[in-house]
Design a protein around this motif. Sequence first.
Motif, PDB file in Angstrom:
ATOM      1  N   ASP A 161      41.493  26.607  47.639  1.00 17.29           N
ATOM      2  CA  ASP A 161      41.267  25.630  46.566  1.00 17.29           C
ATOM      3  C   ASP A 161      40.752  26.327  45.305  1.00 17.29           C
ATOM      4  O   ASP A 161      41.174  26.001  44.190  1.00 17.29           O
ATOM      5  N   ALA A 162      39.864  27.295  45.494  1.00 20.62           N
ATOM      6  CA  ALA A 162      39.323  28.041  44.354  1.00 20.62           C
ATOM      7  C   ALA A 162      40.434  28.841  43.669  1.00 20.62           C
ATOM      8  O   ALA A 162      40.496  28.899  42.433  1.00 20.62           O
ATOM      9  N   MET A 163      41.314  29.436  44.452  1.00 19.77           N
ATOM     10  CA  MET A 163      42.428  30.210  43.898  1.00 19.77           C
ATOM     11  C   MET A 163      43.359  29.308  43.094  1.00 19.77           C
ATOM     12  O   MET A 163      43.831  29.699  42.017  1.00 19.77           O
ATOM     13  N   ASN A 164      43.603  28.103  43.580  1.00 24.85           N
ATOM     14  CA  ASN A 164      44.445  27.156  42.834  1.00 24.85           C
ATOM     15  C   ASN A 164      43.819  26.811  41.490  1.00 24.85           C
ATOM     16  O   ASN A 164      44.515  26.733  40.473  1.00 24.85           O
ATOM     17  N   ALA A 165      42.518  26.606  41.471  1.00 21.54           N
ATOM     18  CA  ALA A 165      41.819  26.324  40.213  1.00 21.54           C
ATOM     19  C   ALA A 165      41.905  27.533  39.282  1.00 21.54           C
ATOM     20  O   ALA A 165      42.122  27.388  38.079  1.00 21.54           O
ATOM     21  N   LEU A 166      41.773  28.711  39.853  1.00 21.13           N
ATOM     22  CA  LEU A 166      41.855  29.936  39.071  1.00 21.13           C
ATOM     23  C   LEU A 166      43.247  30.115  38.471  1.00 21.13           C
ATOM     24  O   LEU A 166      43.388  30.471  37.296  1.00 21.13           O
ATOM     25  N   GLU A 167      44.276  29.837  39.262  1.00 18.80           N
ATOM     26  CA  GLU A 167      45.652  29.935  38.762  1.00 18.80           C
ATOM     27  C   GLU A 167      45.897  28.985  37.598  1.00 18.80           C
ATOM     28  O   GLU A 167      46.673  29.292  36.697  1.00 18.80           O
ATOM     29  N   ASN A 168      45.219  27.843  37.614  1.00 20.36           N
ATOM     30  CA  ASN A 168      45.344  26.862  36.531  1.00 20.36           C
ATOM     31  C   ASN A 168      44.366  27.130  35.388  1.00 20.36           C
ATOM     32  O   ASN A 168      44.273  26.335  34.458  1.00 20.36           O
ATOM     33  N   LEU A 169      43.638  28.235  35.493  1.00 18.66           N
ATOM     34  CA  LEU A 169      42.624  28.617  34.498  1.00 18.66           C
ATOM     35  C   LEU A 169      41.583  27.521  34.270  1.00 18.66           C
ATOM     36  O   LEU A 169      41.054  27.368  33.172  1.00 18.66           O
ATOM     37  N   ASP A 170      41.297  26.771  35.328  1.00 18.61           N
ATOM     38  CA  ASP A 170      40.299  25.704  35.261  1.00 18.61           C
ATOM     39  C   ASP A 170      38.974  26.249  35.794  1.00 18.61           C
ATOM     40  O   ASP A 170      38.657  26.136  36.975  1.00 18.61           O
ATOM     41  N   THR A 171      38.224  26.871  34.885  1.00 14.35           N
ATOM     42  CA  THR A 171      36.981  27.526  35.310  1.00 14.35           C
ATOM     43  C   THR A 171      35.908  26.532  35.734  1.00 14.35           C
ATOM     44  O   THR A 171      35.049  26.871  36.547  1.00 14.35           O
ATOM     45  N   ILE A 172      35.960  25.317  35.210  1.00 17.03           N
ATOM     46  CA  ILE A 172      34.974  24.314  35.613  1.00 17.03           C
ATOM     47  C   ILE A 172      35.244  23.870  37.048  1.00 17.03           C
ATOM     48  O   ILE A 172      34.318  23.816  37.874  1.00 17.03           O
ATOM     49  N   LEU A 173      36.492  23.580  37.375  1.00 21.53           N
ATOM     50  CA  LEU A 173      36.837  23.224  38.749  1.00 21.53           C
ATOM     51  C   LEU A 173      36.538  24.400  39.685  1.00 21.53           C
ATOM     52  O   LEU A 173      35.986  24.215  40.772  1.00 21.53           O
ATOM     53  N   LEU A 174      36.892  25.606  39.259  1.00 23.03           N
ATOM     54  CA  LEU A 174      36.586  26.794  40.051  1.00 23.03           C
ATOM     55  C   LEU A 174      35.089  26.884  40.323  1.00 23.03           C
ATOM     56  O   LEU A 174      34.666  27.104  41.464  1.00 23.03           O
ATOM     57  N   SER A 175      34.294  26.672  39.297  1.00 25.31           N
ATOM     58  CA  SER A 175      32.835  26.725  39.450  1.00 25.31           C
ATOM     59  C   SER A 175      32.333  25.649  40.391  1.00 25.31           C
ATOM     60  O   SER A 175      31.456  25.905  41.217  1.00 25.31           O
ATOM     61  N   ASP A 176      32.874  24.444  40.257  1.00 16.59           N
ATOM     62  CA  ASP A 176      32.461  23.356  41.152  1.00 16.59           C
ATOM     63  C   ASP A 176      32.777  23.696  42.610  1.00 16.59           C
ATOM     64  O   ASP A 176      31.958  23.465  43.500  1.00 16.59           O
TER      65      ASP A 176
END
Length: 104
Positions: free
Chosen positions: A71-86
């Motif tokens: 899930d974190a990798m998917n957020a990272l691929e989308n450059l969504d650092t807030i979702l990644l952080s969450d």
Amino acid sequence: MEKLKEIIKDVINEIEITTNLFYQQKNQEGFSKLEGIIYLLNNITNRVSELELESNYVNIDIIKMNKILTDAMNALENLDTILLSDILNYELKEMFIEYQDSVL
């Protein structure tokens, strides 16, 4: 087991530092710190494997950890650092906080 506890403590601290950087939109610094988290996670999985080979039971669900990391990798691929952080802060860090006390 003490080494594993120490690595878990380190990854919890690194997640806190990294997610705070991302929440403050200091993305370049956050990405630099993210490398340290990946290194520590690799150390955790290696240590769990070593302990299991020695017939020591370790109460860390590697499958759950891998799902969270996917899930974190998917957020990272989308450059969504807030979702990644969450994901890192509220799922991965919380998982390790729970495991921290159960690792003997």
